[in-house]
Motif scaffolding. Structure first.
Motif, PDB file in Angstrom:
ATOM      1  N   VAL A 106       0.823  -1.208   0.000  1.00 26.19           N
ATOM      2  CA  VAL A 106       0.000   0.000   0.000  1.00 26.19           C
ATOM      3  C   VAL A 106       0.858   1.259   0.000  1.00 26.19           C
ATOM      4  O   VAL A 106       0.473   2.289  -0.571  1.00 26.19           O
ATOM      5  CB  VAL A 106      -0.964   0.002   1.213  1.00 26.19           C
ATOM      6  N   ALA A 107       2.032   1.200   0.606  1.00 29.51           N
ATOM      7  CA  ALA A 107       2.889   2.382   0.696  1.00 29.51           C
ATOM      8  C   ALA A 107       3.211   2.968  -0.678  1.00 29.51           C
ATOM      9  O   ALA A 107       3.382   4.183  -0.820  1.00 29.51           O
ATOM     10  CB  ALA A 107       4.185   2.021   1.430  1.00 29.51           C
ATOM     11  N   ASP A 108       3.300   2.108  -1.694  1.00 27.99           N
ATOM     12  CA  ASP A 108       3.634   2.572  -3.043  1.00 27.99           C
ATOM     13  C   ASP A 108       2.443   2.507  -3.992  1.00 27.99           C
ATOM     14  O   ASP A 108       2.616   2.608  -5.213  1.00 27.99           O
ATOM     15  CB  ASP A 108       4.781   1.725  -3.611  1.00 27.99           C
ATOM     16  N   ALA A 109       1.246   2.340  -3.457  1.00 30.32           N
ATOM     17  CA  ALA A 109       0.062   2.204  -4.299  1.00 30.32           C
ATOM     18  C   ALA A 109      -0.291   3.529  -4.960  1.00 30.32           C
ATOM     19  O   ALA A 109      -0.069   4.609  -4.408  1.00 30.32           O
ATOM     20  CB  ALA A 109      -1.116   1.691  -3.477  1.00 30.32           C
ATOM     21  N   ILE A 110      -0.844   3.435  -6.163  1.00 27.20           N
ATOM     22  CA  ILE A 110      -1.251   4.605  -6.932  1.00 27.20           C
ATOM     23  C   ILE A 110      -2.764   4.529  -7.178  1.00 27.20           C
ATOM     24  O   ILE A 110      -3.352   3.467  -7.040  1.00 27.20           O
ATOM     25  CB  ILE A 110      -0.501   4.668  -8.280  1.00 27.20           C
ATOM     26  N   PRO A 111      -3.388   5.649  -7.528  1.00 24.95           N
ATOM     27  CA  PRO A 111      -4.835   5.616  -7.764  1.00 24.95           C
ATOM     28  C   PRO A 111      -5.192   4.769  -8.984  1.00 24.95           C
ATOM     29  O   PRO A 111      -4.461   4.733  -9.973  1.00 24.95           O
ATOM     30  CB  PRO A 111      -5.197   7.090  -8.000  1.00 24.95           C
ATOM     31  N   GLU A 112      -6.328   4.108  -8.906  1.00 25.51           N
ATOM     32  CA  GLU A 112      -6.833   3.389 -10.064  1.00 25.51           C
ATOM     33  C   GLU A 112      -7.312   4.384 -11.123  1.00 25.51           C
ATOM     34  O   GLU A 112      -7.854   5.438 -10.805  1.00 25.51           O
ATOM     35  CB  GLU A 112      -8.008   2.492  -9.657  1.00 25.51           C
ATOM     36  N   MET A 113      -7.080   4.045 -12.379  1.00 22.68           N
ATOM     37  CA  MET A 113      -7.562   4.878 -13.480  1.00 22.68           C
ATOM     38  C   MET A 113      -9.072   5.068 -13.366  1.00 22.68           C
ATOM     39  O   MET A 113      -9.816   4.101 -13.231  1.00 22.68           O
ATOM     40  CB  MET A 113      -7.221   4.210 -14.810  1.00 22.68           C
ATOM     41  N   ALA A 114      -9.514   6.305 -13.408  1.00 24.72           N
ATOM     42  CA  ALA A 114     -10.939   6.598 -13.296  1.00 24.72           C
ATOM     43  C   ALA A 114     -11.274   7.783 -14.185  1.00 24.72           C
ATOM     44  O   ALA A 114     -10.621   8.829 -14.106  1.00 24.72           O
ATOM     45  CB  ALA A 114     -11.309   6.901 -11.842  1.00 24.72           C
ATOM     46  N   THR A 115     -12.282   7.618 -15.035  1.00 25.16           N
ATOM     47  CA  THR A 115     -12.679   8.679 -15.953  1.00 25.16           C
ATOM     48  C   THR A 115     -14.195   8.723 -16.086  1.00 25.16           C
ATOM     49  O   THR A 115     -14.880   7.751 -15.794  1.00 25.16           O
ATOM     50  CB  THR A 115     -12.108   8.436 -17.372  1.00 25.16           C
TER      51      THR A 115
END
Length: 441
Positions: free
Chosen positions: A388-397
């Motif tokens: 989780v420390a390096d997690a990025i947001p999921e693509m969302a549009t």
């Protein structure tokens, strides 16, 4: 507009689930403010993407009824995330929306644009409310907050992509079974080794199904040193054809060329079963599969963060609790907030993680006695927490079906399954996505 196979399937699902919304009367059909004899009635829709969540939620709702007799909750199991979206949309059209639902967080932009959901901000006015909101990992909250600062979701069953490996295969191939591949070169070498030295049919599975290919692609872009989030916070600017994007797709395609992975579709729904059957030595999939693998694996296995390259990390995924508007009164929304707080206590967040494999959504949950005991018995469960420390947001549009399922996914599959040129495929996808999102800026 021509409908993709996925869109046609969702349309059929919408028809099949119309009965859910039609018979649901607690939120929209009760009239007035949803209260009778001092009891507020609400609907709560919940999906189950991994096969263990619905049983847990049924139990939590029974406990909630005992603790809050003033609130009557009608729990509605609504299928997977896409089926839940279809059911919710049908209910919204009928002005019978659930007061609360667990939704894939990447649906946020479409629901906000439709004015279907209520922001949580009006219900986060006290110090205790704000402390509750701030207790969740910021990596999970990143997908929940709009460009305007409004909070549209509260993390519940969240996940990220992790790497599972068959330790028995690694040992048989002469590899260190306690050392998963930490970079792309190691990944390729280890995948080849388990094929040649351990007899695995395939070295590595990275699912290529339409519904999830973009998610795995995000992780590869991040590892290639690009912006794995791909979309901006507003969701109206998407970049899929940068040098790092192309490099990521070239590497993914090279796995098939080297015969480490299939050049036919690696199905999301069956890839975990393939790993359990020994078909592949390494699998990239959701952390939400830990519970199933833990229960069914007949071999020694491990789980780790994904390999790093110029960058590291993987997108988050999973569901958040959202408040709805259509036919839902203020009292019902307040009751839904009470339910959300009940469902997200550290003890229940830990319980969800322990029994399903989803990542406990707060540090407090990881510090519960139950979680500490679980980690002592199943140390593999710590890997998703560390990731989780390096997690990025999921693509969302906005217009997610057209952007993700009808444009980006087919572009990726044209390269992975049909041998198309990565740069040309991504340039075309970029042009098509820009055209779709232009109307939302």
């Amino acid at each position: 507009m021509a409908l993709s196979p996925r869109t046609r399937a969702l349309a059929a699902t919408t028809l099949a689930l119309t009965a859910i919304a039609g018979c649901s009367s607690a939120s929209g059909g009760s009239g007035g403010d949803g209260a009778k004899d001092g009891v507020v009635s609400i609907d709560f829709y919940y999906p189950d993407q991994v096969g263990t969540l619905s049983t847990l939620i049924d139990g939590y709702l029974k406990d909630f009824a005992k603790e809050h007799p003033e609130i009557k909750v009608k729990g509605v199991y609504s299928g997977d995330y896409d089926q839940t979206l279809a059911a919710v949309n049908t209910a919204i059209d009928a002005r019978k929306a659930p007061a609360l639902a667990i939704m894939d967080q990447s649906f946020m932009h479409d629901l906000v644009e439709r004015k279907a959901v209520t922001a949580w901000n009006p219900f986060l006015t006290s110090d205790a409310d704000r402390k509750w909101k701030d207790s969740f990992y910021p990596q999970f909250m990143s997908n929940s907050v709009g460009a305007d600062g409004q909070v549209w979701g509260i993390p519940f069953a969240r996940s990220t992509i992790v790497q599972y490996w068959n330790k028995d295969y690694f040992k048989k191939a002469g590899l260190d079974p306690e050392k998963p591949p930490a970079g792309w070169d190691e990944l390729v070498a280890d995948a080849k080794a388990v094929q040649s030295g351990a007899g695995a049919k395939w070295g590595l599975f990275i699912p290529t199904s339409t519904g999830t290919a973009y998610w795995l692609y995000q992780a590869l872009v991040q590892q290639a040193g690009g912006d794995g989030a791909i979309s901006d916070r507003a969701g109206t600017k998407v970049t899929v054809n940068s040098e790092q994007n192309v490099k990521a797709l070239e590497f993914w395609a090279s796995l098939g060329t080297q015969k480490i992975a299939p050049t036919t579709e690696v199905a999301w729904g069956t890839s975990t079963d393939d790993f359990l059957a020994g078909t592949t030595g390494i699998l990239w999939t959701t952390s939400g599969r830990i519970g199933s693998i833990q229960e069914k694996a007949g071999f020694d296995w491990g789980v780790s963060a994904l390999p790093a390259g110029a960058g590291k990390g993987a997108p988050t995924g999973g569901g958040s609790l959202m408040l709805f508007d259509a036919g839902v009164s203020k009292k019902q929304k307040e009751a839904a907030v009470t339910l959300a707080k009940f469902l997200t206590t550290p003890e229940r967040a830990a319980d969800v993680s322990i029994k399903s494999g989803y990542i406990a959504t707060s540090e407090a949950a990881w510090n519960t006695e139950a979680m500490r005991a679980h980690l002592a018995k199943h140390p593999q469960a710590k890997a998703p927490h560390d990731a989780v420390a390096d997690a990025i947001p999921e693509m969302a549009t906005p217009d997610r079906d057209r952007v993700v399922y009808q444009t980006l996914a087919p572009a990726l599959q044209s390269v992975l399954l049909k041998g198309a040129d990565p740069r040309k495929a991504l340039d075309k996808a970029q042009s098509d996505i820009d055209a779709v999102l232009k109307t939302h800026r």
